[in-house]
Design a protein around this motif. Structure first.
Motif, mmCIF file in Angstrom:
data_model
loop_
_atom_site.group_PDB
_atom_site.id
_atom_site.type_symbol
_atom_site.label_atom_id
_atom_site.label_comp_id
_atom_site.label_asym_id
_atom_site.label_seq_id
_atom_site.Cartn_x
_atom_site.Cartn_y
_atom_site.Cartn_z
ATOM 1 N N PRO A 1 0.964 -1.156 -0.044
ATOM 2 C CA PRO A 1 0.085 -0.050 0.240
ATOM 3 C C PRO A 1 1.094 1.175 -0.003
ATOM 4 C CG PRO A 1 0.069 -1.047 2.024
ATOM 5 C CD PRO A 1 0.614 -2.127 1.111
ATOM 6 N N ARG A 2 0.235 2.328 -0.617
ATOM 7 C CA ARG A 2 1.331 3.730 -0.533
ATOM 8 C C ARG A 2 0.562 4.639 0.190
ATOM 9 N NH1 ARG A 2 0.856 1.551 -5.961
ATOM 10 N NH2 ARG A 2 -1.255 2.717 -6.369
ATOM 11 N N PHE A 3 1.517 5.273 0.920
ATOM 12 C CA PHE A 3 1.039 6.314 1.877
ATOM 13 C C PHE A 3 2.029 7.527 1.737
ATOM 14 C CE2 PHE A 3 2.299 8.411 5.953
ATOM 15 C CZ PHE A 3 0.980 9.165 6.167
ATOM 16 N N LYS A 4 1.765 8.306 1.022
ATOM 17 C CA LYS A 4 2.562 9.817 1.236
ATOM 18 C C LYS A 4 2.283 10.456 2.250
ATOM 19 C CE LYS A 4 4.563 10.863 -2.652
ATOM 20 N NZ LYS A 4 5.774 10.962 -3.268
ATOM 21 N N ILE A 5 3.393 11.264 2.795
ATOM 22 C CA ILE A 5 3.128 12.173 3.845
ATOM 23 C C ILE A 5 1.915 13.299 3.570
ATOM 24 C CG2 ILE A 5 4.141 14.172 5.212
ATOM 25 C CD1 ILE A 5 6.688 12.255 5.444
ATOM 26 N N GLN A 6 1.846 13.583 2.418
ATOM 27 C CA GLN A 6 1.004 14.780 1.924
ATOM 28 C C GLN A 6 -0.346 14.247 2.024
ATOM 29 O OE1 GLN A 6 3.211 13.336 -0.367
ATOM 30 N NE2 GLN A 6 2.127 13.335 -2.365
ATOM 31 N N ASN A 7 -0.680 12.929 2.242
ATOM 32 C CA ASN A 7 -2.110 12.499 2.381
ATOM 33 C C ASN A 7 -2.718 12.920 3.785
ATOM 34 O OD1 ASN A 7 -1.708 11.052 0.057
ATOM 35 N ND2 ASN A 7 -1.449 9.018 0.974
ATOM 36 N N THR A 8 -1.784 13.171 4.495
ATOM 37 C CA THR A 8 -2.356 13.416 5.589
ATOM 38 C C THR A 8 -1.609 14.908 6.343
ATOM 39 O OG1 THR A 8 -0.639 12.301 7.029
ATOM 40 C CG2 THR A 8 -2.895 11.257 6.764
ATOM 41 N N ILE A 9 -1.121 15.710 5.447
ATOM 42 C CA ILE A 9 -0.003 16.757 5.608
ATOM 43 C C ILE A 9 -0.663 17.833 6.411
ATOM 44 C CG2 ILE A 9 -0.628 18.268 3.534
ATOM 45 C CD1 ILE A 9 2.822 17.375 5.181
ATOM 46 N N GLU B 1 -5.580 17.612 24.926
ATOM 47 C CA GLU B 1 -6.638 17.598 24.148
ATOM 48 C C GLU B 1 -6.585 17.060 22.750
ATOM 49 O OE1 GLU B 1 -9.821 20.915 22.296
ATOM 50 O OE2 GLU B 1 -8.033 21.318 23.508
ATOM 51 N N LEU B 2 -5.267 16.988 22.362
ATOM 52 C CA LEU B 2 -4.763 16.614 20.808
ATOM 53 C C LEU B 2 -5.276 15.073 20.818
ATOM 54 C CD1 LEU B 2 -3.328 16.890 18.175
ATOM 55 C CD2 LEU B 2 -1.342 16.135 19.335
ATOM 56 N N PHE B 3 -5.118 14.154 21.865
ATOM 57 C CA PHE B 3 -5.249 12.827 21.861
ATOM 58 C C PHE B 3 -6.424 12.510 22.302
ATOM 59 C CE2 PHE B 3 -0.601 13.670 22.584
ATOM 60 C CZ PHE B 3 0.127 13.019 21.354
ATOM 61 N N THR B 4 -7.528 13.225 22.269
ATOM 62 C CA THR B 4 -8.784 12.760 22.427
ATOM 63 C C THR B 4 -9.225 12.207 21.214
ATOM 64 O OG1 THR B 4 -9.578 15.088 21.790
ATOM 65 C CG2 THR B 4 -9.318 14.741 24.162
ATOM 66 N N ASN B 5 -8.804 12.558 20.027
ATOM 67 C CA ASN B 5 -8.916 11.600 18.785
ATOM 68 C C ASN B 5 -7.788 10.533 18.552
ATOM 69 O OD1 ASN B 5 -9.209 10.699 16.271
ATOM 70 N ND2 ASN B 5 -9.631 12.787 15.222
ATOM 71 N N GLU B 6 -7.956 9.367 18.647
ATOM 72 C CA GLU B 6 -6.684 8.472 18.700
ATOM 73 C C GLU B 6 -6.144 8.358 17.287
ATOM 74 O OE1 GLU B 6 -8.084 4.638 20.036
ATOM 75 O OE2 GLU B 6 -8.835 5.221 21.808
ATOM 76 N N ALA B 7 -6.773 8.856 16.181
ATOM 77 C CA ALA B 7 -6.181 9.053 14.951
ATOM 78 C C ALA B 7 -4.827 9.952 15.189
ATOM 79 C CB ALA B 7 -6.786 9.523 14.076
ATOM 80 N N ALA B 8 -4.852 10.817 16.250
ATOM 81 C CA ALA B 8 -3.636 11.683 16.348
ATOM 82 C C ALA B 8 -2.309 11.221 16.392
ATOM 83 C CB ALA B 8 -4.003 12.641 17.612
ATOM 84 N N TYR B 9 -2.408 9.843 16.897
ATOM 85 C CA TYR B 9 -1.057 9.135 17.115
ATOM 86 C C TYR B 9 -0.297 8.841 16.046
ATOM 87 C CZ TYR B 9 -2.587 8.260 21.915
ATOM 88 O OH TYR B 9 -2.779 8.641 23.594
ATOM 89 N N LYS B 10 -1.181 8.532 15.024
ATOM 90 C CA LYS B 10 -0.499 8.206 13.543
ATOM 91 C C LYS B 10 -0.052 9.606 13.028
ATOM 92 C CE LYS B 10 -1.018 5.810 9.118
ATOM 93 N NZ LYS B 10 -2.053 4.985 8.178
ATOM 94 N N GLN B 11 -0.862 10.721 13.338
ATOM 95 C CA GLN B 11 -0.414 11.967 12.615
ATOM 96 C C GLN B 11 0.657 12.568 13.277
ATOM 97 O OE1 GLN B 11 -2.020 12.806 9.941
ATOM 98 N NE2 GLN B 11 -3.643 11.297 10.344
ATOM 99 N N VAL B 12 0.912 12.339 14.686
ATOM 100 C CA VAL B 12 2.320 12.563 15.393
ATOM 101 C C VAL B 12 3.350 11.777 14.841
ATOM 102 C CG1 VAL B 12 3.430 13.085 17.659
ATOM 103 C CG2 VAL B 12 0.952 13.678 17.405
ATOM 104 N N LEU B 13 3.270 10.731 14.414
ATOM 105 C CA LEU B 13 4.251 9.717 13.794
ATOM 106 C C LEU B 13 4.586 10.360 12.390
ATOM 107 C CD1 LEU B 13 5.963 7.164 13.808
ATOM 108 C CD2 LEU B 13 3.889 6.047 12.580
ATOM 109 N N ALA B 14 3.537 10.839 11.711
ATOM 110 C CA ALA B 14 3.654 11.249 10.423
ATOM 111 C C ALA B 14 4.475 12.607 10.595
ATOM 112 C CB ALA B 14 2.608 11.971 9.747
ATOM 113 N N GLY B 15 4.630 13.552 11.786
ATOM 114 C CA GLY B 15 5.337 14.459 11.790
ATOM 115 C C GLY B 15 7.076 14.124 11.826
ATOM 116 N N ILE B 16 7.218 13.033 12.469
ATOM 117 C CA ILE B 16 8.672 12.528 12.427
ATOM 118 C C ILE B 16 9.012 12.293 11.276
ATOM 119 C CG2 ILE B 16 10.236 10.719 13.460
ATOM 120 C CD1 ILE B 16 8.271 10.081 15.414
ATOM 121 N N TYR B 17 8.255 11.672 9.983
ATOM 122 C CA TYR B 17 8.648 11.635 8.615
ATOM 123 C C TYR B 17 8.843 12.949 7.922
ATOM 124 C CZ TYR B 17 7.847 6.468 9.378
ATOM 125 O OH TYR B 17 8.129 5.069 9.673
#
Length: 533
Positions: free
Chosen positions: A3-11, A42-58
């Protein structure tokens, strides 16, 4: 196909988090010498935030800030001199025998390509700072995903299962940053998620960094996603194996120990991961290398997108820079016709590796017509050959989305390098078989449509060094290769403008590592300057 995931998909979210993670860190004025960053609960009330914080490292590998290509989140450092891939290209390639940058008024470039750098060089500050920011971002992610914090937030079992792999990826990105610090500077500020904040960190030398990186990458193996099973742009087991293989290949430089057997072992692990060579060599360097056949060869990219992740990264620099002052070949490269007006050319030592026997080799993209091979004056853009290795055109003939900022991902690690590492490790006593080593080299030549395959008698260490240049030029490996072969410093091998001599002169041995930037030393009194600077 993976599967393909580009950082810009969640930029959009990644950029917001990138700002959150960096804006409150005063130490980033010079270098993040600790990790004074705070994420909102408050950021982590949405559990999707964990993946987005990971995206910030990339994202830190591709972006320099949160407000476009001209913006840098490292204060007092220009965006163009702190983009991770670009400064890596400069310190590993521009400093060696393959590339010349015409515009020497660009801060730091003249000194890097003439090997006259000092601790005040802004490109070195950019490299040092950007790598440490990767470490800081990873540490923050790890602090926010401890069992205690996940328990307090009542994070679901499904998300917690995903976070196991996320944490392994964050540790891998941190280890990779420390790997580049070990290679380029020979030391680093050392901080993990377990260290106290608001203090000056200790400094790890090469031996300590080597041990930490090795132990970290081995420890996370079971938690990383299997090779080629992660989303495109995210790291998996093979990225960890690649860092280990390259570290073991250069272990005699780093720690004075022979680890060629381990290098060969990890090369085999990568090759067992299902990667295959792209049928077309140049597919690895085109605007659709995230979707064309190169996805089967590229092990880890620095992603680039001409619309949503605009930056002055390595592929934007190289594609625009390849446009010749005489040729104006920008349109065929997928950028504006004048490009950057002859910004980049090749030194004759690279040109000479592509003699008549490589005339039809796909890796030979040199344009030499109406040009002398010698560059007697660096500012004369009409001298020296140019190449067309990288392109903002796709494999189907269309152009990238933007005529300046390219869509071409930078192939930081790819399978061809693994083949050549295997061959070298074998010759250096690491095991394996001569038939396999010859077979891997010939696979690269056959893919490039070069009929001159080799036999076992042709396979020597000097041959491998030259073949690495032919296969991997402008991919940020050359300085490391020359140091491993004892040809970067000293006078064993001189190239055009080495040491600021038009025909090259000897370099002192302390140039095998770069100086610690003056600003970085000012930020952490535990840092000391490398010997000789």
């Amino acid at each position: 196909m993976k599967p393909r995931f580009k950082i810009q998909n969640t930029i959009g979210i990644a950029l917001l988090l990138f700002a959150t993670l960096t804006s409150c860190t005063d130490d980033l004025d010079i270098v993040p010498n600790d990790d004074q960053t705070v994420l909102s609960e408050e950021l982590f009330t949405n559990e999707a935030a964990y993946k987005q914080v990971l995206a910030g490292i990339y994202a830190n590998l591709a972006l320099t800030g949160t407000d476009g290509a001209e913006n840098s989140n490292l204060k007092n450092i220009d965006a163009g001199t702190s983009q991770f891939g670009r400064v890596l290209l400069y310190v590993q390639t521009l400093s060696a025998d393959q590339m010349i940058w015409s515009y020497e008024n660009d801060p730091g470039a003249r000194e890097i390509q003439r090997n006259t750098w000092t601790a005040q060089n802004p490109l070195l500050l950019g490299m040092f700072s950007r790598a440490h920011l990767s470490i800081a971002l990873a540490n923050n992610f790890l602090r926010e995903t401890t069992d205690a914090k996940l328990d307090a937030r009542n994070v679901s079992t499904t998300t917690r299962t995903d976070i196991v792999a996320y944490r392994a990826e964050a540790r891998l990105m941190r280890a990779m940053a420390y790997y580049y610090m070990m290679d380029i500077f020979g030391k680093a500020n050392f901080v993990t998620e377990n260290d106290n904040l608001n203090s000056f960190p200790p400094v790890y030398e090469r031996g300590q960094l080597f041990d930490f990186i090795e132990s970290e990458l081995i420890a996370i193996d079971t938690d990383l996603i299997d090779s080629r099973q992660n989303e495109y742009g995210r790291a998996d087991k093979s990225v960890a194996y690649m860092v280990l293989a390259k570290m073991y290949l250069n272990a005699e430089v780093y720690i004075g120990e022979n680890h060629y057997t381990e290098c060969l072992t990890y090369c085999e692990k990568i090759m067992d991961g299902g990667y295959t060579l792209a049928p077309n060599y140049l597919h690895n360097f085109m605007a659709d290398n995230n979707t064309n056949s190169a996805v089967n060869e590229i092990i880890f990219p620095i992603v680039s997108d001409g619309t949503t992740t605009q930056n002055y990264g390595p592929t934007t620099v190289m594609v625009n820079g390849q446009v010749g002052s005489l040729e104006e070949n920008g349109l065929e490269l997928g950028v504006s016709k004048p490009g950057w007006g002859g910004a980049l050319r090749i030194r004759k030592q690279l040109a000479n590796l592509f003699d008549a026997s490589f005339a039809d080799d796909d890796r030979n993209t040199i344009i030499s017509a109406d040009r002398p091979i010698d560059i007697t004056e660096i500012s004369d853009k009409d001298t020296g050959y140019i190449i067309e290795k990288y392109s903002n055109a796709t494999s189907t003939g269309s152009a990238g989305a933007d005529q300046t900022f390219v869509d071409t991902d930078f192939p930081l690690f790819r399978l061809a390098d693994v083949y050549l590492m295997y061959a070298e490790a074998h010759l250096r006593g690491g095991g394996g078989t001569i038939s396999d080593a010859v077979g891997y080299v010939n696979a690269l030549r056959t893919r490039a449509h070069n009929p001159n395959t080799i036999s076992s008698g042709d396979l020597t260490l000097d041959f491998i060094l030259d073949e690495r240049a032919r296969e991997l030029h402008w991919e940020a490996h050359r300085r490391q290769d020359l140091i491993r072969y004892n040809k970067f410093t000293g006078g064993n091998y001189n190239w055009a403008w080495k040491g600021n001599g038009s025909n090259g002169i000897s370099l002192p041995s302390h140039f095998n590592v770069y100086p610690i930037p003056t600003g970085s030393i000012a930020a952490n009194p535990n840092l000391t300057q490398n010997t000789g600077y």
